[in-house]
Design a protein around this motif. Structure first.
Motif, PDB file in Angstrom:
ATOM      1  N   LEU A  48       0.836  -1.206   0.000  1.00 23.08           N
ATOM      2  CA  LEU A  48       0.000   0.000   0.000  1.00 23.08           C
ATOM      3  C   LEU A  48       0.868   1.251   0.000  1.00 23.08           C
ATOM      4  O   LEU A  48       0.532   2.255  -0.636  1.00 23.08           O
ATOM      5  N   LEU A  49       1.986   1.199   0.713  1.00 22.97           N
ATOM      6  CA  LEU A  49       2.918   2.329   0.719  1.00 22.97           C
ATOM      7  C   LEU A  49       3.569   2.507  -0.646  1.00 22.97           C
ATOM      8  O   LEU A  49       3.722   3.625  -1.127  1.00 22.97           O
ATOM      9  N   ALA A  50       3.942   1.393  -1.261  1.00 20.43           N
ATOM     10  CA  ALA A  50       4.530   1.470  -2.604  1.00 20.43           C
ATOM     11  C   ALA A  50       3.538   2.074  -3.596  1.00 20.43           C
ATOM     12  O   ALA A  50       3.901   2.899  -4.435  1.00 20.43           O
ATOM     13  N   ALA A  51       2.275   1.686  -3.471  1.00 17.37           N
ATOM     14  CA  ALA A  51       1.240   2.234  -4.347  1.00 17.37           C
ATOM     15  C   ALA A  51       1.094   3.737  -4.145  1.00 17.37           C
ATOM     16  O   ALA A  51       0.865   4.488  -5.100  1.00 17.37           O
ATOM     17  N   LYS A  52       1.234   4.179  -2.902  1.00 19.96           N
ATOM     18  CA  LYS A  52       1.151   5.612  -2.625  1.00 19.96           C
ATOM     19  C   LYS A  52       2.282   6.375  -3.296  1.00 19.96           C
ATOM     20  O   LYS A  52       2.078   7.454  -3.866  1.00 19.96           O
ATOM     21  N   VAL A  53       3.483   5.846  -3.239  1.00 16.98           N
ATOM     22  CA  VAL A  53       4.635   6.505  -3.859  1.00 16.98           C
ATOM     23  C   VAL A  53       4.469   6.574  -5.377  1.00 16.98           C
ATOM     24  O   VAL A  53       4.751   7.603  -6.004  1.00 16.98           O
ATOM     25  N   ILE A  54       4.000   5.489  -5.968  1.00 20.88           N
ATOM     26  CA  ILE A  54       3.799   5.477  -7.412  1.00 20.88           C
ATOM     27  C   ILE A  54       2.695   6.463  -7.800  1.00 20.88           C
ATOM     28  O   ILE A  54       2.838   7.234  -8.762  1.00 20.88           O
ATOM     29  N   SER A  55       1.608   6.478  -7.055  1.00 18.42           N
ATOM     30  CA  SER A  55       0.520   7.422  -7.325  1.00 18.42           C
ATOM     31  C   SER A  55       0.999   8.858  -7.168  1.00 18.42           C
ATOM     32  O   SER A  55       0.665   9.728  -7.979  1.00 18.42           O
ATOM     33  N   PHE A  56       1.776   9.099  -6.132  1.00 15.07           N
ATOM     34  CA  PHE A  56       2.345  10.425  -5.883  1.00 15.07           C
ATOM     35  C   PHE A  56       3.149  10.898  -7.093  1.00 15.07           C
ATOM     36  O   PHE A  56       3.014  12.038  -7.549  1.00 15.07           O
ATOM     37  N   THR A  57       3.982  10.008  -7.636  1.00 12.92           N
ATOM     38  CA  THR A  57       4.834  10.373  -8.766  1.00 12.92           C
ATOM     39  C   THR A  57       4.015  10.580 -10.040  1.00 12.92           C
ATOM     40  O   THR A  57       4.263  11.525 -10.798  1.00 12.92           O
ATOM     41  N   ILE A  58       3.043   9.710 -10.277  1.00  9.44           N
ATOM     42  CA  ILE A  58       2.190   9.859 -11.462  1.00  9.44           C
ATOM     43  C   ILE A  58       1.423  11.172 -11.410  1.00  9.44           C
ATOM     44  O   ILE A  58       1.372  11.928 -12.398  1.00  9.44           O
ATOM     45  N   LEU A  59       0.825  11.471 -10.262  1.00  5.87           N
ATOM     46  CA  LEU A  59       0.030  12.697 -10.136  1.00  5.87           C
ATOM     47  C   LEU A  59       0.916  13.934 -10.234  1.00  5.87           C
ATOM     48  O   LEU A  59       0.527  14.949 -10.826  1.00  5.87           O
ATOM     49  N   ARG A  60       2.115  13.854  -9.677  1.00  2.60           N
ATOM     50  CA  ARG A  60       3.051  14.986  -9.752  1.00  2.60           C
ATOM     51  C   ARG A  60       3.506  15.191 -11.203  1.00  2.60           C
ATOM     52  O   ARG A  60       3.648  16.333 -11.660  1.00  2.60           O
ATOM     53  N   HIS A  61       3.720  14.105 -11.914  1.00  2.00           N
ATOM     54  CA  HIS A  61       4.106  14.190 -13.319  1.00  2.00           C
ATOM     55  C   HIS A  61       3.014  14.874 -14.139  1.00  2.00           C
ATOM     56  O   HIS A  61       3.289  15.725 -14.996  1.00  2.00           O
ATOM     57  N   ARG A  62       1.773  14.523 -13.880  1.00  2.96           N
ATOM     58  CA  ARG A  62       0.657  15.127 -14.611  1.00  2.96           C
ATOM     59  C   ARG A  62       0.561  16.632 -14.337  1.00  2.96           C
ATOM     60  O   ARG A  62       0.297  17.426 -15.250  1.00  2.96           O
ATOM     61  N   LYS A  63       0.802  17.014 -13.086  1.00  7.96           N
ATOM     62  CA  LYS A  63       0.769  18.443 -12.749  1.00  7.96           C
ATOM     63  C   LYS A  63       1.902  19.198 -13.442  1.00  7.96           C
ATOM     64  O   LYS A  63       1.709  20.303 -13.961  1.00  7.96           O
ATOM     65  N   LEU A  64       3.090  18.602 -13.455  1.00  5.77           N
ATOM     66  CA  LEU A  64       4.231  19.239 -14.114  1.00  5.77           C
ATOM     67  C   LEU A  64       3.986  19.386 -15.612  1.00  5.77           C
ATOM     68  O   LEU A  64       4.328  20.400 -16.222  1.00  5.77           O
ATOM     69  N   LYS A  65       3.377  18.354 -16.198  1.00  2.53           N
ATOM     70  CA  LYS A  65       3.095  18.397 -17.627  1.00  2.53           C
ATOM     71  C   LYS A  65       2.051  19.475 -17.938  1.00  2.53           C
ATOM     72  O   LYS A  65       2.198  20.234 -18.906  1.00  2.53           O
ATOM     73  N   GLU A  66       1.019  19.560 -17.115  1.00  2.00           N
ATOM     74  CA  GLU A  66      -0.008  20.589 -17.309  1.00  2.00           C
ATOM     75  C   GLU A  66       0.597  21.985 -17.194  1.00  2.00           C
ATOM     76  O   GLU A  66       0.269  22.889 -17.953  1.00  2.00           O
ATOM     77  N   SER A  67       1.496  22.145 -16.222  1.00  2.00           N
ATOM     78  CA  SER A  67       2.131  23.437 -16.015  1.00  2.00           C
ATOM     79  C   SER A  67       2.996  23.820 -17.217  1.00  2.00           C
ATOM     80  O   SER A  67       2.992  24.972 -17.666  1.00  2.00           O
ATOM     81  N   ARG A  68       3.731  22.859 -17.754  1.00  2.00           N
ATOM     82  CA  ARG A  68       4.612  23.136 -18.898  1.00  2.00           C
ATOM     83  C   ARG A  68       3.802  23.454 -20.150  1.00  2.00           C
ATOM     84  O   ARG A  68       4.168  24.308 -20.950  1.00  2.00           O
TER      85      ARG A  68
END
Length: 485
Positions: free
Chosen positions: A243-263
């Protein structure tokens, strides 16, 4: 079963880029920014001679001084602990009311729910005619772990069902409970009945950082809530570190999407090569990149009941367990642009990071404080209050004081190196009522001195300490070990 995962060179190179330690200047900059957001700002993260990086004092500390309060990057309450404690899924403080905390626990006990099993409790265990207050309307359906037992514990005296339901529903107020107010319950923004919060800000922060991809409600952004439930069931049945690993992966995916939207904001439609710019994914990964990592099946300690001759077989079984978990998770949250993140190699390293860097998540229960307050009341107020509280305490038994328990990764705390003669330790003070890591000085620490904690029981004999620390990938050279070698 041998796990074979063929990958092309580009994919392999991307995974290697994920696992490559960031340059020292980037690490230092990241931690300087992180320290600026923490309660204690008298520290510096910098390279060490033997352990990559360490935390150093920028001022003198006295014994018992607060060294650091570190906010977790990702954390999770143990599944079995959810029976005993209703807490905010983001900051892990207790929520609702003293009455709800007690009533919910006794209510589940009357339904036969036990915390002694890691398996999911069946939904039909919650079939009841009981109703709850408006703020707590979904709490009854919260997914918890346990097993349906045939009878209550012999050392407890059950309360009448109507009394338990009155506590659970908020119809009954306990004497002096107003002196222990708890934040009201805020439901999950996605509508799941598994996660609750102490405030709208915590609910939004969790949603934006992790939970929108891991929510099983109607508002979930996952590919399949059915697949997600299968992943969670597997984690609760095997090891909730997934469950912790899933949180880290979700965190990175969601952060990537935000960075892409910002760019891409204001630039219109982008071409495929730009939208899949791998540098953005590495940037999204940066907060996780600082944690020390080894593959889980390589670094997990061999259990006492596994013979050394069976070690290879044991480690292959662990790898297969991770592979099964990953396949279930990919069915729920796979993102093509984050494909390297969802490889078995990366999954193993993420779980290994938690295996090697985790700190216990502990938040003391206000229910214990409440009963201690009643016990300390002067007569005759104590006798009057105990007419109500003693039967409740008898029904709870020794379980009245169970705290919130889980595990979490704290980025700054994880940089603190081990010593068998540490000068600091993780220690919760009376005022520390959330899931942050609190590090306290064990002795005076001079400016410029490295701050160390113990990863193990430092009172063990030398050889036992060295054997345990070998699982962390190093041989200890602290002053105590050098003296005893």
């Amino acid at each position: 079963m041998e796990i074979i995962c063929p990958i092309d060179k580009q994919f392999s190179d991307q995974i290697a880029a994920f696992l490559k330690p960031p340059p020292p200047h980037e690490v230092q900059k990241y931690f300087e920014e992180l320290l600026a957001t923490r309660q204690c700002r008298r520290l510096k993260v910098k390279p060490t001679a033997y352990h990559g990086k360490g935390v150093y004092a920028e001022t003198d500390f006295k014994e018992s001084d607060l060294v650091l309060k570190d906010q977790m990057l990702a954390g999770a309450q143990h599944s079995s602990n959810k029976v005993d404690c209703l807490v905010c899924s983001y900051c892990f403080c207790f929520i609702g009311s003293i009455e709800l905390q007690i009533g919910r626990k006794l209510y589940l006990a009357q339904l036969g729910v036990s915390r002694n099993s890691e398996s999911h409790m069946q939904k039909d265990c919650y079939n009841s005619g009981s109703s709850v207050g408006e703020d707590d309307s979904d709490v009854e359906d919260q997914q918890v772990s346990g097993e349906c037992a045939s009878s209550p514990s012999k050392d407890k005296i059950p309360l009448p069902k109507d009394v338990v339901e009155s506590l659970f529903n908020g119809e009954m107020q306990l004497p002096y409970s107003e002196k222990f107010p708890l934040p009201p319950i805020v439901s999950c923004p996605g509508g799941c009945k598994e996660h609750y919060y102490c405030s709208k800000s915590c609910a939004e922060a969790d949603w934006e950082s992790f939970h929108s991809l891991l929510c099983t409600g109607e508002g979930s952004k996952s590919l399949s809530t059915k697949a997600l439930l299968k992943f969670m069931e597997h984690a609760n049945d095997t090891n909730d570190i997934f469950l912790l690993a899933a949180k880290v992966i979700s965190f990175t995916i969601l952060r990537h999407r935000k960075l892409k939207e910002s760019r891409h904001e204001g630039k219109g439609k982008q071409d495929i090569s730009e939208s899949r710019d791998f540098s953005l994914l590495l940037e999204a990964w940066k907060p996780v990149s600082v944690g020390y990592k080894r593959r889980w099946w390589d670094c997990i300690a061999l259990p006492d009941d596994v013979d050394g001759s069976d070690e290879a077989s044991f480690r292959m079984q662990i790898k297969e367990l991770a592979f099964t978990s990953l396949q279930l998770l990919k069915a729920a949250i796979f993102d093509e642009e984050c494909k390297p993140l969802l490889s078995l190699e990366m999954y193993g390293h993420i779980i290994g990071m938690f295996e090697l860097n985790n700190l216990d998540l502990v938040v003391e229960s206000p229910v214990e404080d409440y009963f201690l307050y009643i016990d300390d009341l002067p007569l005759p107020g104590k006798e009057e209050a105990e007419q109500t509280t003693k039967p409740i305490l008898d029904a709870l038994g020794d379980d009245y004081s169970i705290c919130c328990q889980g595990t979490a990764f704290f980025p700054l705390q994880s940089c603190m190196n081990h010593s068998c003669r540490p000068n600091a330790k993780a220690f919760k003070r009376e005022e520390d009522r959330d899931g942050q890591a609190t590090i306290i000085a064990l002795q005076p620490i001079a400016k410029g001195e490295e701050i160390t904690i113990s990863y193990i029981d430092e009172d063990l004999p030398f050889e036992e300490r060295q054997a345990l620390l070998a699982d962390y990938g190093f041989r200890c050279r602290c002053s105590k070990c050098l003296e005893e070698a």
